[in-house]
Design an enzyme around this catalytic site. Structure first.
Site, PDB file in Angstrom:
ATOM      1  CG  MET A  30     -38.899  -1.008  18.364  1.00  0.00           C
ATOM      2  SD  MET A  30     -39.404   0.035  19.714  1.00  0.00           S
ATOM      3  CE  MET A  30     -38.003   1.117  19.861  1.00  0.00           C
ATOM      4  N   GLY A  31     -38.095  -0.913  13.550  1.00  0.00           N
ATOM      5  CA  GLY A  31     -38.034  -0.250  12.246  1.00  0.00           C
ATOM      6  C   GLY A  31     -36.988   0.840  12.179  1.00  0.00           C
ATOM      7  CG  LEU A  33     -35.254  -1.880   9.394  1.00  0.00           C
ATOM      8  CD1 LEU A  33     -35.494  -3.081   8.488  1.00  0.00           C
ATOM      9  CD2 LEU A  33     -35.228  -2.311  10.855  1.00  0.00           C
ATOM     10  CG  HIS A  34     -29.330   1.189  11.913  1.00  0.00           C
ATOM     11  ND1 HIS A  34     -28.675   0.090  12.411  1.00  0.00           N
ATOM     12  CD2 HIS A  34     -30.029   1.716  12.962  1.00  0.00           C
ATOM     13  CE1 HIS A  34     -28.925  -0.023  13.695  1.00  0.00           C
ATOM     14  NE2 HIS A  34     -29.759   0.936  14.068  1.00  0.00           N
ATOM     15  CG  HIS A  37     -32.174  -2.615  12.671  1.00  0.00           C
ATOM     16  ND1 HIS A  37     -32.089  -1.259  12.477  1.00  0.00           N
ATOM     17  CD2 HIS A  37     -32.733  -2.778  13.894  1.00  0.00           C
ATOM     18  CE1 HIS A  37     -32.574  -0.630  13.526  1.00  0.00           C
ATOM     19  NE2 HIS A  37     -32.972  -1.520  14.415  1.00  0.00           N
ATOM     20  CD  GLN A 150     -21.650  -6.895  22.810  1.00  0.00           C
ATOM     21  OE1 GLN A 150     -21.150  -7.674  21.989  1.00  0.00           O
ATOM     22  NE2 GLN A 150     -20.932  -6.050  23.520  1.00  0.00           N
ATOM     23  CG  ASP A 152     -30.685  -2.293  22.530  1.00  0.00           C
ATOM     24  OD1 ASP A 152     -30.872  -1.189  23.048  1.00  0.00           O
ATOM     25  OD2 ASP A 152     -30.664  -2.453  21.299  1.00  0.00           O
ATOM     26  CB  SER A 188     -33.550   4.147  15.126  1.00  0.00           C
ATOM     27  OG  SER A 188     -33.497   2.829  14.643  1.00  0.00           O
TER      28      SER A 188
HETATM   29  P1  AMP Z   1     -34.563  -1.586  17.754  1.00  0.00           P
HETATM   30  O1  AMP Z   1     -35.195  -1.431  16.407  1.00  0.00           O
HETATM   31  O2  AMP Z   1     -33.787  -0.421  18.195  1.00  0.00           O
HETATM   32  O3  AMP Z   1     -35.537  -2.104  18.777  1.00  0.00           O
HETATM   33  O4  AMP Z   1     -33.471  -2.737  17.598  1.00  0.00           O
HETATM   34  C1  AMP Z   1     -33.814  -3.991  17.079  1.00  0.00           C
HETATM   35  C2  AMP Z   1     -32.641  -4.933  17.259  1.00  0.00           C
HETATM   36  O5  AMP Z   1     -31.511  -4.413  16.569  1.00  0.00           O
HETATM   37  C3  AMP Z   1     -32.221  -5.082  18.714  1.00  0.00           C
HETATM   38  O6  AMP Z   1     -31.887  -6.440  18.949  1.00  0.00           O
HETATM   39  C4  AMP Z   1     -31.021  -4.197  18.819  1.00  0.00           C
HETATM   40  O7  AMP Z   1     -30.116  -4.589  19.836  1.00  0.00           O
HETATM   41  C5  AMP Z   1     -30.408  -4.397  17.443  1.00  0.00           C
HETATM   42  N1  AMP Z   1     -29.499  -3.298  17.104  1.00  0.00           N
HETATM   43  C6  AMP Z   1     -29.751  -1.959  17.207  1.00  0.00           C
HETATM   44  N2  AMP Z   1     -28.647  -1.248  16.874  1.00  0.00           N
HETATM   45  C7  AMP Z   1     -27.681  -2.154  16.566  1.00  0.00           C
HETATM   46  C8  AMP Z   1     -26.313  -2.054  16.169  1.00  0.00           C
HETATM   47  N3  AMP Z   1     -25.706  -0.885  16.001  1.00  0.00           N
HETATM   48  N4  AMP Z   1     -25.621  -3.192  15.937  1.00  0.00           N
HETATM   49  C9  AMP Z   1     -26.232  -4.416  16.103  1.00  0.00           C
HETATM   50  N5  AMP Z   1     -27.506  -4.571  16.476  1.00  0.00           N
HETATM   51  C10 AMP Z   1     -28.228  -3.466  16.714  1.00  0.00           C
END
Ligand code: AMP
Length: 284
Positions: A30-31, A33-34, A37, A150, A152, A188
């Site tokens: 969902m952008g 990014l850190h 991601h 992992q 989520d 995020s």
């Molecule tokens: P999101 O943008 O929050 O929907 O996350 C996109 C993907 O990044 C999902 O598969 C999340 O589980 C993964 N993700 C989010 N935070 C982390 C993290 N700290 N470490 C590893 N993967 C992550």
């Protein structure tokens, strides 16, 4: 890096890559990014010849009163980070492309046994939004391998079940949680935290680690451990504990014995910000 906002360009590129016999990796996001991601992009690069990432804040997975409107959006910086990481294609569709008939979109649903508990109990309908958008993205990108965090855990489990049940030939990879130095899982949503809340936040993983130590030490009063962990989170300064649950890693049902792989999940709130974390545990 190719940046696509339209389906036609995405499809043409994917078709060319497939015709050249290349294996395609996919990381939906969902952008905002850190490093978490970006670690998924790296995992995808190890397993595929070309890596596609998507950035789409999916309205369907946000409930009434949740943070859809204020969810941080930073496409230009996201694109820079992906480019630097060596991602091959960024797909950034708008809502009209993803949901041409948003008033009544077609939904893909995984059975309630997996989607109605934990996050699904606190956020009804959330996983129907997640499975629907990921199913659509899979149809568009046609990946050979897809990487999820992992962090989520339930999302990964639900999406893996969807892929198995719908017979998609997609390898599902679960990537480890990337953490800040003090242990807080990167998210995020961490940027919503005040400096004071940010100090309290790492107690989430510490409390999970304590539960895991207790399990390793042979404690088997699962419900008691959950209650104790919730109390510790409140004592550490969290405003609300949505749940601390020790569950079967496959079925997501409450753990009742320790001869199966388990996962300890917790969600707690600081103000209105919900922080998620989990640790897997197995007896062997
Ligand atoms: P999101 O943008 O929050 O929907 O996350 C996109 C993907 O990044 C999902 O598969 C999340 O589980 C993964 N993700 C989010 N935070 C982390 C993290 N700290 N470490 C590893 N993967 C992550």
């Amino acid at each position: 890096m190719i940046v696509c906002h339209e389906l036609m360009r995405l499809r043409e590129t994917i078709t060319q890559w497939k015709q050249a016999g290349l294996r395609i990796g996919f990381v939906p996001t969902m952008g905002n990014l850190h490093a978490g991601h970006l670690s998924l992009i790296e995992q995808a690069q190890r397993r595929a010849d070309k890596v596609v990432s998507s950035v789409f804040v999916n309205p369907l997975q946000f409930g009434e009163g949740e943070d859809f409107e204020r969810y941080p959006r930073s496409l230009t910086t996201d694109a820079d980070q992906l480019r630097q990481q060596g991602c091959d294609l960024l797909f950034a569709p708008d809502v009209a492309l993803m949901y041409p008939e948003l008033s009544e979109p077609v939904r893909v649903m995984v059975p309630r046994s997996l989607t109605g508990c934990l996050e699904g109990a606190v956020r009804p309908g959330h996983f129907d939004g997640v499975t629907t958008v990921v199913a659509k993205l899979f149809n568009m990108v046609q990946p050979d391998v897809a990487v999820f965090g992992q962090k989520d855990y339930q999302q990964w489990r639900v999406l893996s079940a969807m892929v198995t049940e719908l017979n998609w030939p997609i390898e599902m990879v679960k990537a480890p949680i990337v953490r800040a130095e003090d242990g807080l899982a990167l998210s995020s949503r961490n940027q919503y935290l005040t400096p004071m809340q940010r100090q309290i936040a790492p107690h989430l993983v510490r409390v999970l680690q304590a539960v895991v130590s207790d399990l390793s030490a042979g404690k088997r009063d699962f419900r008691g451990l959950e209650r104790e962990a919730s109390a510790r989170l409140l004592a550490a300064g969290f405003d609300q504990v949505d749940y601390v649950s020790i569950v079967d890693a496959q079925q997501l049902t409450p753990a009742c014995c320790a001869d199966r792989d388990l996962v300890v999940l917790a969600v707690a709130r600081l103000g209105t910000t919900r922080l998620l974390d989990n640790i897997e545990w197995s007896a062997v």
